[in-house]
Design an enzyme around this catalytic site. Structure first.
Site, PDB file in Angstrom:
ATOM      1  N   VAL A 188       0.833  -1.195   0.000  1.00 47.38           N
ATOM      2  CA  VAL A 188       0.000   0.000   0.000  1.00 47.38           C
ATOM      3  C   VAL A 188       0.874   1.253   0.000  1.00 47.38           C
ATOM      4  O   VAL A 188       0.638   2.197  -0.768  1.00 47.38           O
ATOM      5  CB  VAL A 188      -0.966  -0.013   1.189  1.00 47.38           C
ATOM      6  CG1 VAL A 188      -1.723   1.316   1.279  1.00 47.38           C
ATOM      7  CG2 VAL A 188      -1.948  -1.172   1.066  1.00 47.38           C
ATOM      8  N   ASP A 189       1.880   1.277   0.858  1.00 49.74           N
ATOM      9  CA  ASP A 189       2.797   2.417   0.874  1.00 49.74           C
ATOM     10  C   ASP A 189       3.472   2.598  -0.481  1.00 49.74           C
ATOM     11  O   ASP A 189       3.573   3.722  -1.005  1.00 49.74           O
ATOM     12  CB  ASP A 189       3.876   2.206   1.937  1.00 49.74           C
ATOM     13  CG  ASP A 189       3.554   2.911   3.251  1.00 49.74           C
ATOM     14  OD1 ASP A 189       2.832   3.919   3.219  1.00 49.74           O
ATOM     15  OD2 ASP A 189       4.010   2.445   4.296  1.00 49.74           O
ATOM     16  N   MET A 190       3.956   1.509  -1.046  1.00 49.75           N
ATOM     17  CA  MET A 190       4.721   1.622  -2.289  1.00 49.75           C
ATOM     18  C   MET A 190       3.839   2.058  -3.453  1.00 49.75           C
ATOM     19  O   MET A 190       4.230   2.930  -4.246  1.00 49.75           O
ATOM     20  CB  MET A 190       5.423   0.303  -2.591  1.00 49.75           C
ATOM     21  CG  MET A 190       6.471  -0.057  -1.548  1.00 49.75           C
ATOM     22  SD  MET A 190       7.389  -1.547  -1.920  1.00 49.75           S
ATOM     23  CE  MET A 190       8.408  -0.990  -3.285  1.00 49.75           C
TER      24      MET A 190
END
Length: 424
Positions: A188-190
């Site tokens: 999700v962050d990436m």
């Protein structure tokens, strides 16, 4: 196609408009106020493609500097080093009045600012959206948050795993009879970082048309929901709640991991021709011709029996040999490999997905362009190593910089050996 890795000067002339040649984003000036992963990944991608990036760290540093071992340099974890190359580094205490004044000078010199502060932080420092739009009408503000700034969850904090849980990703990841699992990488962050990168490019294009900047609004929750395909599409179509399927695909069969004689092998059959080819290679063409396996929909209906038949035959083969035979005949397949195997793979290296420069080793850019260059200009810089030079380029006198450092507003670290810090 090989990407070209060039050696550039660092961004000493950032504020006077001088930029290194070659990258597609040459001339774009980025102020990186972000920490941890999504924001730093976004700004590293911008830097890889030629943008001049200045990262501002607080006196305590980006949290991820301490996320180790392993450490690749003093005060630099491998985690931090992987997402902070191609950036100058300034260390400022933005909680102070002088720090906020310097922030205004940095914003005035930037085309793009990327921030992931808690909601309201910039406003508290005197830089609300309305103030930014009035003082810096061409500035593109990329804001990365967990849930956005308004709505029922507005302003709530969010990490990758929280977004995976709240956004449904955990519920569909794992074995059918096991617990919900976090995806093994901070996906999700990436992906939020990649979405932010894309949004900034759209905003730069829109500024060419209108002369005005805007806010690029990216949230971890939005990213998590966007990654639910095809489960979200199926639920919207028939109302059923998707279940975990392990490595298998919910709507395609066979599409799963099997145990070969020497380890796991993944096979992904996307159409009926590929299925028939698979059965011929396994020497069971009668299975490929059977009416109960003739189409994808009937294969899904009869999947337990089909999987048993395939598993029995696949177990006779060595995984790499069978994978090579399958992919040569147009059937997508691969041995399941560990990270070390992947990063030594000849084709991965051919694609420049492992890059090295002056002792720095990292993952290359997945975006290759045929005309514009992409590559590593500088390894991740020590915290505050460019503070004096950047403040000087903003017009601060040496005596003023000394006073800011003495007052703990600015911090400067002498980088005696530069990239040599990364030599093992």
């Amino acid at each position: 196609m090989k990407q070209t890795v060039r050696i550039y000067d660092t961004i000493g002339d950032l504020m006077d408009g001088s930029t290194p040649p070659g990258g597609s984003l040459d001339g774009v000036r980025v102020l990186d106020l972000s920490r941890v992963l999504a924001g730093p990944l976004c700004t590293q991608m911008l830097g890889d493609h030629g943008a001049s990036v200045v990262k501002v760290e607080p006196p305590a540093g980006d949290d991820t500097r301490a996320w180790g071992p392993p450490f690749v340099a003093p005060d630099t974890s491998a985690y931090y080093g992987a997402i902070n190359r191609n950036k100058d580094n300034v260390c400022l205490d933005l909680r102070t009045e002088d720090g906020q004044r310097i922030l205004g000078d940095l914003l005035a010199s930037a085309d793009v600012v990327v921030e992931n502060f808690k909601t309201g932080t910039l406003e508290r420092w005197g830089y609300s959206d309305s103030v930014l739009a009035e003082r810096f009408p061409r500035l593109i503000v990329c804001r990365i948050t967990g849930f956005g700034t308004d709505g029922p969850m507005g302003g709530k904090p969010g990490y990758d795993a929280v977004a995976q849980a709240y956004g449904g990703l955990m519920s569909i990841n794992g074995e059918p009879d096991g617990p919900a699992l976090r995806v093994g990488v901070p996906i999700v962050d990436m992906v939020t970082g990649i979405y932010a990168f894309s949004g900034i490019l759209l905003a730069l294009r829109h500024r060419e048309l209108t002369g005005l900047g805007q806010v690029v609004d990216c949230t971890l929750l939005d990213t998590a929901v966007s990654l639910l395909h095809p489960h979200s599409a199926s639920h919207l179509a028939d109302g059923r709640v998707p279940r975990r399927t392990g490595s298998a695909h919910p709507t395609v069969a066979p599409y799963d991991t099997f145990d070969a004689a020497d380890g796991p092998l993944f096979i992904g059959v996307g159409n009926d021709r590929q299925f028939r080819e698979l059965t011929r290679i396994l020497d069971i063409p009668d299975v490929g011709a059977a009416p109960e396996f003739a189409t994808n929909s009937v294969r899904l209906h009869n999947l337990p029996r089909l999987r048993g038949l395939l598993a029995h035959e696949i177990a006779r083969f060595e995984r790499r040999d069978l994978a090579d035979r399958l992919i040569t005949r147009g059937v997508p397949a691969a041995a399941v490999r560990d990270v070390g195997e992947v990063l030594r793979d000849r084709h991965v290296l051919h694609r420049d997905m492992v890059v090295e420069k002056d002792g720095y080793r990292g993952i290359g850019s997945p975006i290759k362009l045929s005309r514009a260059e992409v590559g590593v200009r500088t390894p991740p810089r020590p915290r505050g190593s460019d503070t004096r030079r950047i403040l000087s380029s903003l017009g601060y006198l040496s005596s003023e910089i000394d006073a800011l450092i003495e007052a703990d507003v600015a911090h400067h670290t002498e980088d005696q050996v530069g990239a040599e810090n990364f030599r093992r």
